[in-house]
Design a protein around this motif. Structure first.
Motif, PDB file in Angstrom:
ATOM      1  N   LEU A  58       0.865  -1.510   0.030  1.00  0.00           N
ATOM      2  CA  LEU A  58       0.456  -0.145   0.333  1.00  0.00           C
ATOM      3  C   LEU A  58       0.999   1.377   0.103  1.00  0.00           C
ATOM      4  O   LEU A  58       0.163   2.482  -0.832  1.00  0.00           O
ATOM      5  CB  LEU A  58      -0.246   0.221   1.342  1.00  0.00           C
ATOM      6  CG  LEU A  58      -2.371  -0.643   1.115  1.00  0.00           C
ATOM      7  CD1 LEU A  58      -3.390  -0.364   2.466  1.00  0.00           C
ATOM      8  CD2 LEU A  58      -2.468  -0.256   0.205  1.00  0.00           C
TER       9      LEU A  58
ATOM     10  N   TYR B  19       2.241   2.014  -3.758  1.00  0.00           N
ATOM     11  CA  TYR B  19       1.005   2.373  -4.795  1.00  0.00           C
ATOM     12  C   TYR B  19       0.275   4.066  -3.430  1.00  0.00           C
ATOM     13  O   TYR B  19       0.774   5.090  -5.194  1.00  0.00           O
ATOM     14  CB  TYR B  19      -0.663   2.154  -3.745  1.00  0.00           C
ATOM     15  CG  TYR B  19      -0.640   0.484  -4.440  1.00  0.00           C
ATOM     16  CD1 TYR B  19       0.227  -0.575  -5.536  1.00  0.00           C
ATOM     17  CD2 TYR B  19      -1.174  -0.337  -3.742  1.00  0.00           C
ATOM     18  CE1 TYR B  19       0.336  -1.393  -5.914  1.00  0.00           C
ATOM     19  CE2 TYR B  19      -1.414  -1.711  -4.220  1.00  0.00           C
ATOM     20  CZ  TYR B  19      -0.455  -2.479  -4.722  1.00  0.00           C
ATOM     21  OH  TYR B  19      -1.022  -3.607  -5.694  1.00  0.00           O
ATOM     22  N   TYR B  20       0.492   3.976  -2.859  1.00  0.00           N
ATOM     23  CA  TYR B  20       0.655   5.709  -2.193  1.00  0.00           C
ATOM     24  C   TYR B  20       1.163   6.585  -3.043  1.00  0.00           C
ATOM     25  O   TYR B  20       1.439   7.573  -3.420  1.00  0.00           O
ATOM     26  CB  TYR B  20       0.618   5.694  -0.510  1.00  0.00           C
ATOM     27  CG  TYR B  20       0.313   7.374  -0.614  1.00  0.00           C
ATOM     28  CD1 TYR B  20      -1.113   7.897  -0.537  1.00  0.00           C
ATOM     29  CD2 TYR B  20       0.817   7.898   0.357  1.00  0.00           C
ATOM     30  CE1 TYR B  20      -1.089   9.082   0.137  1.00  0.00           C
ATOM     31  CE2 TYR B  20       0.732   9.289   0.422  1.00  0.00           C
ATOM     32  CZ  TYR B  20      -0.948   9.692   0.927  1.00  0.00           C
ATOM     33  OH  TYR B  20      -0.595  11.040   1.157  1.00  0.00           O
TER      34      TYR B  20
ATOM     35  N   ASP C 146      -5.245  -6.695  -4.905  1.00  0.00           N
ATOM     36  CA  ASP C 146      -4.745  -6.431  -3.438  1.00  0.00           C
ATOM     37  C   ASP C 146      -5.929  -4.495  -3.099  1.00  0.00           C
ATOM     38  O   ASP C 146      -6.249  -4.742  -1.853  1.00  0.00           O
ATOM     39  CB  ASP C 146      -3.412  -4.710  -3.714  1.00  0.00           C
ATOM     40  CG  ASP C 146      -2.433  -5.889  -3.490  1.00  0.00           C
ATOM     41  OD1 ASP C 146      -2.460  -7.127  -3.938  1.00  0.00           O
ATOM     42  OD2 ASP C 146      -1.116  -4.927  -3.521  1.00  0.00           O
ATOM     43  N   LEU C 147      -6.205  -3.916  -3.967  1.00  0.00           N
ATOM     44  CA  LEU C 147      -7.130  -3.026  -3.595  1.00  0.00           C
ATOM     45  C   LEU C 147      -8.712  -3.803  -3.810  1.00  0.00           C
ATOM     46  O   LEU C 147      -9.234  -2.858  -2.724  1.00  0.00           O
ATOM     47  CB  LEU C 147      -6.956  -1.946  -5.078  1.00  0.00           C
ATOM     48  CG  LEU C 147      -5.578  -0.892  -5.096  1.00  0.00           C
ATOM     49  CD1 LEU C 147      -5.968   0.144  -5.724  1.00  0.00           C
ATOM     50  CD2 LEU C 147      -5.324  -0.286  -3.843  1.00  0.00           C
TER      51      LEU C 147
ATOM     52  N   PHE D 199      -9.249  -3.391   0.209  1.00  0.00           N
ATOM     53  CA  PHE D 199      -9.588  -2.716   0.543  1.00  0.00           C
ATOM     54  C   PHE D 199     -11.479  -2.124   0.252  1.00  0.00           C
ATOM     55  O   PHE D 199     -11.513  -0.929   0.855  1.00  0.00           O
ATOM     56  CB  PHE D 199      -9.283  -1.950   0.495  1.00  0.00           C
ATOM     57  CG  PHE D 199      -7.855  -1.776   1.497  1.00  0.00           C
ATOM     58  CD1 PHE D 199      -7.141  -2.333   2.868  1.00  0.00           C
ATOM     59  CD2 PHE D 199      -6.521  -2.574   0.594  1.00  0.00           C
ATOM     60  CE1 PHE D 199      -6.131  -2.606   3.207  1.00  0.00           C
ATOM     61  CE2 PHE D 199      -5.588  -3.483   1.234  1.00  0.00           C
ATOM     62  CZ  PHE D 199      -4.908  -3.443   2.454  1.00  0.00           C
TER      63      PHE D 199
ATOM     64  N   LEU E 248      -8.442   8.083  -5.493  1.00  0.00           N
ATOM     65  CA  LEU E 248      -7.522   6.451  -5.136  1.00  0.00           C
ATOM     66  C   LEU E 248      -6.446   6.869  -3.846  1.00  0.00           C
ATOM     67  O   LEU E 248      -5.847   6.426  -2.936  1.00  0.00           O
ATOM     68  CB  LEU E 248      -6.699   5.849  -6.185  1.00  0.00           C
ATOM     69  CG  LEU E 248      -6.083   4.727  -5.966  1.00  0.00           C
ATOM     70  CD1 LEU E 248      -6.873   3.454  -5.271  1.00  0.00           C
ATOM     71  CD2 LEU E 248      -5.695   3.813  -6.624  1.00  0.00           C
ATOM     72  N   SER E 249      -5.509   7.875  -4.519  1.00  0.00           N
ATOM     73  CA  SER E 249      -3.981   8.420  -3.316  1.00  0.00           C
ATOM     74  C   SER E 249      -4.875   8.816  -2.389  1.00  0.00           C
ATOM     75  O   SER E 249      -4.663   8.312  -0.789  1.00  0.00           O
ATOM     76  CB  SER E 249      -3.399   9.225  -3.707  1.00  0.00           C
ATOM     77  OG  SER E 249      -3.686  10.730  -3.848  1.00  0.00           O
TER      78      SER E 249
ATOM     79  N   GLU F 288      -8.357   7.797  -0.613  1.00  0.00           N
ATOM     80  CA  GLU F 288      -8.686   6.409  -0.080  1.00  0.00           C
ATOM     81  C   GLU F 288      -7.901   5.958   1.079  1.00  0.00           C
ATOM     82  O   GLU F 288      -7.609   5.489   1.738  1.00  0.00           O
ATOM     83  CB  GLU F 288      -9.163   5.620  -1.443  1.00  0.00           C
ATOM     84  CG  GLU F 288     -10.878   6.480  -1.000  1.00  0.00           C
ATOM     85  CD  GLU F 288     -11.375   6.335  -0.669  1.00  0.00           C
ATOM     86  OE1 GLU F 288     -11.339   5.407   0.869  1.00  0.00           O
ATOM     87  OE2 GLU F 288     -12.537   6.999  -0.970  1.00  0.00           O
ATOM     88  N   ILE F 289      -6.055   6.008  -0.269  1.00  0.00           N
ATOM     89  CA  ILE F 289      -4.608   4.115   0.137  1.00  0.00           C
ATOM     90  C   ILE F 289      -4.504   5.913   1.267  1.00  0.00           C
ATOM     91  O   ILE F 289      -4.154   5.291   2.890  1.00  0.00           O
ATOM     92  CB  ILE F 289      -3.769   4.503  -0.913  1.00  0.00           C
ATOM     93  CG1 ILE F 289      -5.024   3.127  -1.308  1.00  0.00           C
ATOM     94  CG2 ILE F 289      -2.700   4.062  -0.598  1.00  0.00           C
ATOM     95  CD1 ILE F 289      -3.616   3.170  -2.673  1.00  0.00           C
TER      96      ILE F 289
ATOM     97  N   ILE G 117      -6.277   4.763   3.891  1.00  0.00           N
ATOM     98  CA  ILE G 117      -6.305   3.611   5.467  1.00  0.00           C
ATOM     99  C   ILE G 117      -5.003   3.564   5.823  1.00  0.00           C
ATOM    100  O   ILE G 117      -4.894   3.125   7.239  1.00  0.00           O
ATOM    101  CB  ILE G 117      -5.982   2.109   3.867  1.00  0.00           C
ATOM    102  CG1 ILE G 117      -7.862   2.641   3.212  1.00  0.00           C
ATOM    103  CG2 ILE G 117      -6.073   0.927   4.843  1.00  0.00           C
ATOM    104  CD1 ILE G 117      -7.731   1.452   2.121  1.00  0.00           C
TER     105      ILE G 117
END
Lengths: 211, 211
Positions: B15, B18-19, B52-53, B56, B71-72, B74-75, B78
């Motif tokens: 994660l 990704y972020y 992966d996503l 979540f 998306l950034s 949301e991640i 998290i």
């Protein structure tokens, strides 16, 4: 030369942990340890440790357990801690200073022979007993001193513009503290170990949220 | 509170990656990215990212790809990067100094509110804009300021004698740079993220040997 190409990365990543615990036991004067005791100490099962070590030849003896000095010696060899790899650090900030102390203290196979920065205020100053040199002189330095490992303690953009030059200069291994994803660009005959501190910190954030 | 208890650690560890990439894309003004492009950029497959996503909730839209800002965000949520967790650093050496700069720069959910050391020469000096305090005063400080996270930038022996006190003072999360194996001693309602630099360095040694 690849001796252990079939061994999974998760097994390899446990080796330094074994090595650290064995070194610690050795420093406390212990000579041997049963596989059960060792497993308990390290937080794994005896069978997992046995399986891991079998990937490298297996070093225990039934009924005896592990000889601490012999096992730490074998694992140390596999990890290359008895090498003396000429290593340079790119960047001379606080992180680099911490790493220099750390590496000279730990003796885990690397020897710092040069530190480079582009900040004129830092050039000529000393880090430990090594003078901070101009990044513009790095090719000349590499020709003369043939470092094989580089520690990247600079931001992503600096690594993006520098990594190819370092590879061309003969660097074979990178300890990468930047967020530049070196693994995506270098060829397979270059070793890259990422120490992505922010990934680690964000993982902590996640785990705290989950409490 | 555990919302994602079924999610494997290897998924969680991807994660932050990704972020980071999304933040980078956002800073370059991009609004959306196809799942294939994102996968290529990050060095994974589109299907792995989707899987992966989905752990979540899943955030892509068929035929559209990913909205980068959404998306950034949301991640980031998290991972807790929008939090402002009051954090203390134990140890005021070079590593601590590097981490202080790093954390204030990165804004990933943590805020340094105190730095502690036992070296009389360091006490009263400043690290960034925070005064280095005596480790003997840590309980009083915690009572007054309620930090919830501690960064351990001291040797193993110091952590061994200190961790219980920190837990008693209300610390819920540790970023552990020492070789003390905190995870083996703390209870499950404490989050520990290890940054074992020497394990990372020894892994590099192994990989260089294998070239």
């Amino acid at each position: 030369m690849s001796k252990y190409s079939g061994v999974s990365l998760s097994v390899i990543r446990r080796l330094p942990r074994y090595y650290r615990f064995l070194k610690d036991l050795k420093s406390r004067g212990m000579e041997r340890i049963s596989s059960q005791e060792f497993a308990k100490l390290i937080g794994l099962t005896a069978s997992q440790i046995r399986q891991d070590l079998n990937c490298f030849g297996g070093f225990g003896q039934q009924g005896y357990g592990y000889n601490i000095e012999a096992l730490s010696g074998e694992i140390g060899k596999i990890l290359g801690v008895y090498e003396n790899r000429p290593t340079i650090i790119i960047g001379a900030g606080n992180l680099a200073m911490a790493l220099i102390n750390y590496i000279s203290l730990k003796q885990e196979g690397f020897k710092i022979i040069g530190i480079f920065d582009s900040d004129p205020e830092k050039l000529g100053k000393k880090a430990g007993d090594i003078e901070i040199m101009d990044i513009a002189d790095i090719e000349q330095f590499c020709k003369e001193h043939s470092p094989t490992t580089a520690i990247l303690a600079v931001p992503k953009t600096a690594v993006a513009s520098l990594w190819q030059k370092l590879v061309d200069c003969g660097i074979k291994g990178f300890w990468n503290f930047s967020n530049f994803d070196l693994k995506l660009v270098v060829s397979e005959n270059i070793a890259v170990e990422n120490a992505h501190l922010d990934d680690s910190l964000m993982t902590l954030g996640f785990c705290i949220n989950e409490l």
